[in-house]
Design an enzyme around this catalytic site. Structure first.
Site, PDB file in Angstrom:
ATOM      1  N   LYS A 180       0.853  -1.143  -0.103  1.00  0.00           N
ATOM      2  CA  LYS A 180      -0.022  -0.133   0.047  1.00  0.00           C
ATOM      3  C   LYS A 180       0.822   1.206   0.022  1.00  0.00           C
ATOM      4  O   LYS A 180       1.179   1.903   0.855  1.00  0.00           O
ATOM      5  CB  LYS A 180      -1.057  -0.023   1.214  1.00  0.00           C
ATOM      6  CG  LYS A 180      -2.437   0.314   1.088  1.00  0.00           C
ATOM      7  CD  LYS A 180      -3.398  -0.047   1.836  1.00  0.00           C
ATOM      8  CE  LYS A 180      -4.555   0.967   2.088  1.00  0.00           C
ATOM      9  NZ  LYS A 180      -5.047   1.365   1.144  1.00  0.00           N
TER      10      LYS A 180
HETATM   11  C1  LIG Z   1      -6.211  -0.268  -4.434  1.00  0.00           C
HETATM   12  C2  LIG Z   1      -7.228  -0.979  -3.477  1.00  0.00           C
HETATM   13  N1  LIG Z   1      -7.594  -2.065  -3.525  1.00  0.00           N
HETATM   14  C3  LIG Z   1      -8.325  -2.423  -2.503  1.00  0.00           C
HETATM   15  C4  LIG Z   1      -8.524  -1.835  -1.270  1.00  0.00           C
HETATM   16  C5  LIG Z   1      -9.288  -2.752  -0.411  1.00  0.00           C
HETATM   17  O1  LIG Z   1      -8.403  -3.160   0.731  1.00  0.00           O
HETATM   18  P1  LIG Z   1      -9.003  -3.091   2.093  1.00  0.00           P
HETATM   19  O2  LIG Z   1     -10.292  -4.104   1.990  1.00  0.00           O
HETATM   20  O3  LIG Z   1      -7.862  -3.914   2.915  1.00  0.00           O
HETATM   21  O4  LIG Z   1      -9.169  -1.902   2.488  1.00  0.00           O
HETATM   22  C6  LIG Z   1      -7.854  -0.750  -1.102  1.00  0.00           C
HETATM   23  C7  LIG Z   1      -8.050  -0.125   0.271  1.00  0.00           C
HETATM   24  O5  LIG Z   1      -7.224  -0.349   1.071  1.00  0.00           O
HETATM   25  C8  LIG Z   1      -6.996  -0.030  -2.150  1.00  0.00           C
HETATM   26  O6  LIG Z   1      -6.876   0.943  -1.980  1.00  0.00           O
END
Ligand SMILES: Cc1ncc(COP(=O)(O)O)c(C=O)c1O
Length: 321
Positions: free
Chosen positions: A159
Site C-alpha cells: 500500500k
Molecule cells: C487499491 C485498493 N484495492 C483494494 C482495497 C481494499 O483493501 P482493504 O479491504 O484492505 O481496505 C484498497 C483499500 O485499502 C485499495 O486502496
C-alpha cells in the site's frame, strides 16, 4: 470532512494534533516514498473494536518490506498496540485509522539507503467513503481510461503512497465524467480493482472476483470471501473481462473505507435490475454484523480498544496537585 482528533501517535508517543508535523523536505512528499494502511474501528456491544487489526498491522510491515524501506523499530504487534492506544486516547466510538510509514531522515536521492523510517498514526471520524446513499442505492462507475499498475512497474501488494497517483488519475476522471467510482483494468485488459476497493460480480448465484496476483490483497475482500464461502456460495477467483461485468446479475465493490457497495450502473449499462441485488445485500448485512460484533463466529477479527492503557502528552495531563 474534518480530519481532526485530539492526538496523533508519532514515533512512539501521542502528541497533540497540531504538533504532528513532518518537514517539507521529507522525500516521502516529493516522491511518494511511503506506505500506509486504512483501518476502521467500530462500536460494538463490548466497546470500540478495531476490525482485523492483526492483518492490517502485518500488511503495513509487508509494505515496508516490499519497498525495501528501512525497517521500523517496532513489531507488527507493537504497531497494533499503538493503533489501539491512538483510538483510545481520542475517545472515538467509531473512526477511520491511518498509519503512515514515511521517511523521517534521509536525503533527496531516489533510494532508501541511509534513510530512517518514521511512523505516524492518525484517527478521524469518517462515515461511508462513497456517501450515505451508496449502501442503499449503489453507485455508478465507469471503466477508467487509465490502466492499473503492471505488477513489475509498481508493487501492487504494497500500500505504497505513490501507487495512489494512479488511483487519483482514474477517480478524478470518473468524478468529472459524472460517475462515482472508476473500475481499473490491468495491463492485459482484465478487470483489476477500483481506485480504493476490490471488485466482485455475481452471476447465476456464483460469486466471482479477480485473482489476488495483480491487485492489493484487500482485507475486506478476504473477509467477504470467507463469509461468502461460509454462507455456502460458490466463490471463484478468476480473470474477469469488462463484458462479464456488463452481463453480471450483481456487481459490488469492497474496502475498508467503502465497506460493501453495489454498482448499479457501469459505462451507462444498468447492472441487473439497477438495485442492490440479493447476494450483495446478504453480504452487506453479514459484514455489518461481523464488524459490529454481532456475529460471534468472527469475534476473533475484532481487537477491543479497552485492552490497552494510554499515556497522554505531559502538557495535557492533569498535574498531581
Ligand atoms: C487499491 C485498493 N484495492 C483494494 C482495497 C481494499 O483493501 P482493504 O479491504 O484492505 O481496505 C484498497 C483499500 O485499502 C485499495 O486502496
Amino acid at each position: 470532512m474534518a480530519l481532526e482528533s485530539k492526538y496523533i501517535w508519532m514515533n512512539g508517543e501521542l502528541v497533540e494534533f497540531e504538533k504532528a508535523n513532518v518537514h517539507f523536505l521529507t522525500a516521502t512528499m516529493h516522491y511518494g516514498l511511503g506506505v500506509f494502511e486504512g483501518i476502521r474501528c467500530y462500536d460494538t456491544p463490548n466497546g470500540p473494536a478495531v476490525f482485523r487489526l492483526k492483518e492490517h498491522a502485518q500488511r503495513l510491515m509487508d509494505s515496508v518490506r516490499i519497498l525495501d524501506m528501512p525497517e521500523l523499530p517496532y513489531t507488527a504487534e507493537q504497531v497494533g498496540e499503538a493503533i489501539l492506544q491512538t483510538v483510545k486516547a481520542n475517545e472515538f466510538a467509531e473512526c477511520y485509522i491511518r498509519p503512515l510509514v514515511y521517511l523521517a531522515e534521509g536525503g533527496m536521492g531516489l533510494h532508501f539507503i541511509g534513510a530512517k523510517s518514521g511512523l505516524g498514526i492518525a484517527v478521524w471520524e469518517w462515515g461511508n467513503f462513497l456517501g450515505p446513499e451508496a449502501m442503499e442505492k449503489g453507485i455508478r462507475a465507469n471503466i477508467a481510461s487509465f490502466t492499473r499498475h503492471h505488477i513489475n512497474v509498481m508493487m501492487t501488494k504494497s500500500k505504497a503512497a505513490g501507487n495512489y497517483v494512479n488511483s487519483a488519475l482514474a477517480k478524478t476522471e470518473s468524478l468529472k465524467l459524472g460517475f462515482d467510482e472508476a473500475i481499473m483494468l490491468d495491463p492485459q485488459g482484465y478487470v483489476a480493482e477500483c481506485t480504493g476497493e476490490n471488485i466482485f460480480l455475481v452471476r447465476n448465484g456464483k460469486v466471482y472476483t479477480p485473482p489476488v496476483a495483480t491487485v492489493l490483497g484487500g482485507i475486506t475482500r478476504d473477509a467477504l470471501l470467507t463469509v461468502a464461502r461460509d454462507f455456502g456460495y460458490e466463490v471463484l477467483e478468476q480473470p474477469i473481462s469488462r463484458d462479464m461485468l456488463y452481463i453480471a446479475d450483481e456487481v459490488f465493490v469492497c474496502g475498508t473505507a467503502a465497506e460493501v457497495v453495489a454498482l448499479s450502473e457501469i459505462d451507462f449499462r444498468t447492472i441487473g435490475d439497477g438495485k442492490t441485488g440479493s447476494v450483495t445485500r446478504s453480504l452487506q448485512k453479514a459484514f455489518q454484523d461481523v464488524i459490529r460484533g454481532k456475529d460471534p463466529k468472527y469475534e476473533n477479527w475484532l481487537s477491543y480498544v479497552d485492552q490497552v492503557s494510554v499515556k497522554l502528552p505531559q502538557s495535557m495531563s492533569v498535574p498531581a496537585d
